[in-house]
Design a protein around this motif. Structure first.
Motif, PDB file in Angstrom:
ATOM      1  N   SER A  22       0.835  -1.197   0.000  1.00 13.16           N
ATOM      2  CA  SER A  22       0.000   0.000   0.000  1.00 13.16           C
ATOM      3  C   SER A  22       0.875   1.255   0.000  1.00 13.16           C
ATOM      4  O   SER A  22       2.025   1.233   0.436  1.00 13.16           O
ATOM      5  CB  SER A  22      -0.932   0.017   1.212  1.00 13.16           C
ATOM      6  OG  SER A  22      -0.220   0.332   2.389  1.00 13.16           O
ATOM      7  N   TYR A  23       0.287   2.336  -0.469  1.00 14.71           N
ATOM      8  CA  TYR A  23       0.967   3.628  -0.452  1.00 14.71           C
ATOM      9  C   TYR A  23       1.419   3.955   0.972  1.00 14.71           C
ATOM     10  O   TYR A  23       2.537   4.409   1.195  1.00 14.71           O
ATOM     11  CB  TYR A  23       0.036   4.744  -0.946  1.00 14.71           C
ATOM     12  CG  TYR A  23      -0.410   4.608  -2.379  1.00 14.71           C
ATOM     13  CD1 TYR A  23       0.395   5.049  -3.414  1.00 14.71           C
ATOM     14  CD2 TYR A  23      -1.651   4.064  -2.689  1.00 14.71           C
ATOM     15  CE1 TYR A  23      -0.015   4.951  -4.742  1.00 14.71           C
ATOM     16  CE2 TYR A  23      -2.071   3.948  -4.010  1.00 14.71           C
ATOM     17  CZ  TYR A  23      -1.252   4.398  -5.024  1.00 14.71           C
ATOM     18  OH  TYR A  23      -1.660   4.281  -6.330  1.00 14.71           O
ATOM     19  N   ARG A  37       0.197  10.125   0.259  1.00 16.62           N
ATOM     20  CA  ARG A  37      -0.053  10.941  -0.947  1.00 16.62           C
ATOM     21  C   ARG A  37       1.251  11.326  -1.635  1.00 16.62           C
ATOM     22  O   ARG A  37       1.306  11.423  -2.861  1.00 16.62           O
ATOM     23  CB  ARG A  37      -0.859  12.183  -0.595  1.00 16.62           C
ATOM     24  CG  ARG A  37      -2.295  11.843  -0.270  1.00 16.62           C
ATOM     25  CD  ARG A  37      -3.123  13.058  -0.055  1.00 16.62           C
ATOM     26  NE  ARG A  37      -4.489  12.656   0.266  1.00 16.62           N
ATOM     27  CZ  ARG A  37      -5.469  13.488   0.450  1.00 16.62           C
ATOM     28  NH1 ARG A  37      -5.259  14.785   0.348  1.00 16.62           N
ATOM     29  NH2 ARG A  37      -6.673  13.052   0.736  1.00 16.62           N
ATOM     30  N   ALA A  40       2.184   8.459  -3.764  1.00 20.65           N
ATOM     31  CA  ALA A  40       1.404   8.462  -5.006  1.00 20.65           C
ATOM     32  C   ALA A  40       1.989   9.452  -6.012  1.00 20.65           C
ATOM     33  O   ALA A  40       2.106   9.138  -7.200  1.00 20.65           O
ATOM     34  CB  ALA A  40      -0.049   8.795  -4.712  1.00 20.65           C
ATOM     35  N   VAL A  58      -1.132  -0.352  -4.197  1.00 25.85           N
ATOM     36  CA  VAL A  58      -2.583  -0.217  -4.065  1.00 25.85           C
ATOM     37  C   VAL A  58      -2.900   0.620  -2.825  1.00 25.85           C
ATOM     38  O   VAL A  58      -2.005   0.969  -2.054  1.00 25.85           O
ATOM     39  CB  VAL A  58      -3.267  -1.605  -3.972  1.00 25.85           C
ATOM     40  CG1 VAL A  58      -3.058  -2.393  -5.261  1.00 25.85           C
ATOM     41  CG2 VAL A  58      -2.755  -2.400  -2.772  1.00 25.85           C
ATOM     42  N   ASN A  59      -4.171   0.901  -2.615  1.00 26.09           N
ATOM     43  CA  ASN A  59      -4.540   1.723  -1.468  1.00 26.09           C
ATOM     44  C   ASN A  59      -4.613   0.901  -0.178  1.00 26.09           C
ATOM     45  O   ASN A  59      -4.406  -0.318  -0.179  1.00 26.09           O
ATOM     46  CB  ASN A  59      -5.826   2.503  -1.743  1.00 26.09           C
ATOM     47  CG  ASN A  59      -7.061   1.638  -1.854  1.00 26.09           C
ATOM     48  OD1 ASN A  59      -7.140   0.524  -1.323  1.00 26.09           O
ATOM     49  ND2 ASN A  59      -8.059   2.139  -2.559  1.00 26.09           N
ATOM     50  N   GLN A  61      -7.027  -0.095   1.531  1.00 28.62           N
ATOM     51  CA  GLN A  61      -8.081  -1.116   1.532  1.00 28.62           C
ATOM     52  C   GLN A  61      -7.731  -2.275   0.597  1.00 28.62           C
ATOM     53  O   GLN A  61      -8.562  -3.134   0.342  1.00 28.62           O
ATOM     54  CB  GLN A  61      -9.432  -0.505   1.128  1.00 28.62           C
ATOM     55  CG  GLN A  61     -10.021   0.450   2.150  1.00 28.62           C
ATOM     56  CD  GLN A  61      -9.309   1.799   2.162  1.00 28.62           C
ATOM     57  OE1 GLN A  61      -8.947   2.347   1.111  1.00 28.62           O
ATOM     58  NE2 GLN A  61      -9.089   2.335   3.349  1.00 28.62           N
ATOM     59  N   HIS A  62      -6.520  -2.271   0.110  1.00 23.33           N
ATOM     60  CA  HIS A  62      -6.024  -3.286  -0.834  1.00 23.33           C
ATOM     61  C   HIS A  62      -6.888  -3.342  -2.091  1.00 23.33           C
ATOM     62  O   HIS A  62      -7.303  -4.399  -2.545  1.00 23.33           O
ATOM     63  CB  HIS A  62      -5.884  -4.650  -0.152  1.00 23.33           C
ATOM     64  CG  HIS A  62      -4.809  -4.625   0.879  1.00 23.33           C
ATOM     65  ND1 HIS A  62      -3.528  -5.020   0.619  1.00 23.33           N
ATOM     66  CD2 HIS A  62      -4.807  -4.188   2.158  1.00 23.33           C
ATOM     67  CE1 HIS A  62      -2.786  -4.853   1.714  1.00 23.33           C
ATOM     68  NE2 HIS A  62      -3.542  -4.350   2.656  1.00 23.33           N
ATOM     69  N   GLN A  63      -7.108  -2.147  -2.620  1.00 22.69           N
ATOM     70  CA  GLN A  63      -7.850  -1.991  -3.863  1.00 22.69           C
ATOM     71  C   GLN A  63      -7.051  -1.129  -4.824  1.00 22.69           C
ATOM     72  O   GLN A  63      -6.271  -0.275  -4.407  1.00 22.69           O
ATOM     73  CB  GLN A  63      -9.198  -1.311  -3.613  1.00 22.69           C
ATOM     74  CG  GLN A  63     -10.178  -2.149  -2.848  1.00 22.69           C
ATOM     75  CD  GLN A  63     -11.513  -1.437  -2.722  1.00 22.69           C
ATOM     76  OE1 GLN A  63     -11.574  -0.306  -2.260  1.00 22.69           O
ATOM     77  NE2 GLN A  63     -12.571  -2.107  -3.130  1.00 22.69           N
ATOM     78  N   SER A  65      -6.577   1.950  -6.927  1.00 21.09           N
ATOM     79  CA  SER A  65      -7.083   3.302  -6.674  1.00 21.09           C
ATOM     80  C   SER A  65      -7.443   4.079  -7.931  1.00 21.09           C
ATOM     81  O   SER A  65      -8.136   5.081  -7.859  1.00 21.09           O
ATOM     82  CB  SER A  65      -6.040   4.120  -5.907  1.00 21.09           C
ATOM     83  OG  SER A  65      -5.866   3.614  -4.621  1.00 21.09           O
ATOM     84  N   ARG A  72      -6.470   1.730 -15.142  1.00 20.81           N
ATOM     85  CA  ARG A  72      -7.019   0.813 -14.138  1.00 20.81           C
ATOM     86  C   ARG A  72      -7.079  -0.604 -14.705  1.00 20.81           C
ATOM     87  O   ARG A  72      -6.679  -1.560 -14.043  1.00 20.81           O
ATOM     88  CB  ARG A  72      -8.412   1.278 -13.715  1.00 20.81           C
ATOM     89  CG  ARG A  72      -9.070   0.373 -12.701  1.00 20.81           C
ATOM     90  CD  ARG A  72     -10.506   0.836 -12.418  1.00 20.81           C
ATOM     91  NE  ARG A  72     -11.158  -0.001 -11.465  1.00 20.81           N
ATOM     92  CZ  ARG A  72     -11.103   0.172 -10.150  1.00 20.81           C
ATOM     93  NH1 ARG A  72     -10.414   1.172  -9.649  1.00 20.81           N
ATOM     94  NH2 ARG A  72     -11.737  -0.650  -9.343  1.00 20.81           N
ATOM     95  N   LYS A  91     -10.487  -5.129  -6.192  1.00 18.22           N
ATOM     96  CA  LYS A  91     -10.133  -5.531  -4.823  1.00 18.22           C
ATOM     97  C   LYS A  91      -9.186  -6.723  -4.860  1.00 18.22           C
ATOM     98  O   LYS A  91      -9.420  -7.693  -5.569  1.00 18.22           O
ATOM     99  CB  LYS A  91     -11.408  -5.898  -4.048  1.00 18.22           C
ATOM    100  CG  LYS A  91     -11.184  -6.429  -2.652  1.00 18.22           C
ATOM    101  CD  LYS A  91     -10.975  -5.308  -1.687  1.00 18.22           C
ATOM    102  CE  LYS A  91     -10.906  -5.873  -0.257  1.00 18.22           C
ATOM    103  NZ  LYS A  91     -10.287  -4.984   0.653  1.00 18.22           N
TER     104      LYS A  91
END
Length: 94
Positions: A22-23, A37, A40, A58-59, A61-63, A65, A72, A91
């Motif tokens: 994640s970021y 941020r 990113a 990914v973000n 939430q493990h999605q 972004s 995407r 996801k």
């Protein structure tokens, strides 16, 4: 280049194929727990120059972004090609 940026690039370069980070996790490990941020922005501005595996980030939430569109779809496709289980909604499923 400042030390945080250098560390972020180094960390992204070392994300193994078939995994995601994640970021926020990258920011924390690079020394700025509130710098998601910034990660990113670094990823956006440096991916091509440093050949970063941008699709593995990914973000929280493990999605994925990124908004709907070609980038995407490319991210989801690349993750799937590496064996990451990603839903059509972006996801990550463990």
């Amino acid at each position: 280049m400042n030390p945080f940026t250098e560390k972020v690039i180094e960390l992204i370069q070392t994300i193994p194929s078939g995994t995601v980070r994640s970021y926020g996790d990258i920011a924390k490990e690079a020394g700025n727990p509130r710098g998601a941020r910034q990660v990113a922005r670094i990823l956006h501005s440096s991916s091509k120059k440093y050949n970063l595996p941008w699709h593995r980030v990914v973000n929280a939430q493990h999605q994925v972004s990124l908004p709907a569109g070609e980038a995407r779809d490319t991210q989801i496709l690349r993750l799937r090609q590496e064996g990451v289980n990603v839903t059509n909604g972006g996801k990550i499923v463990y």
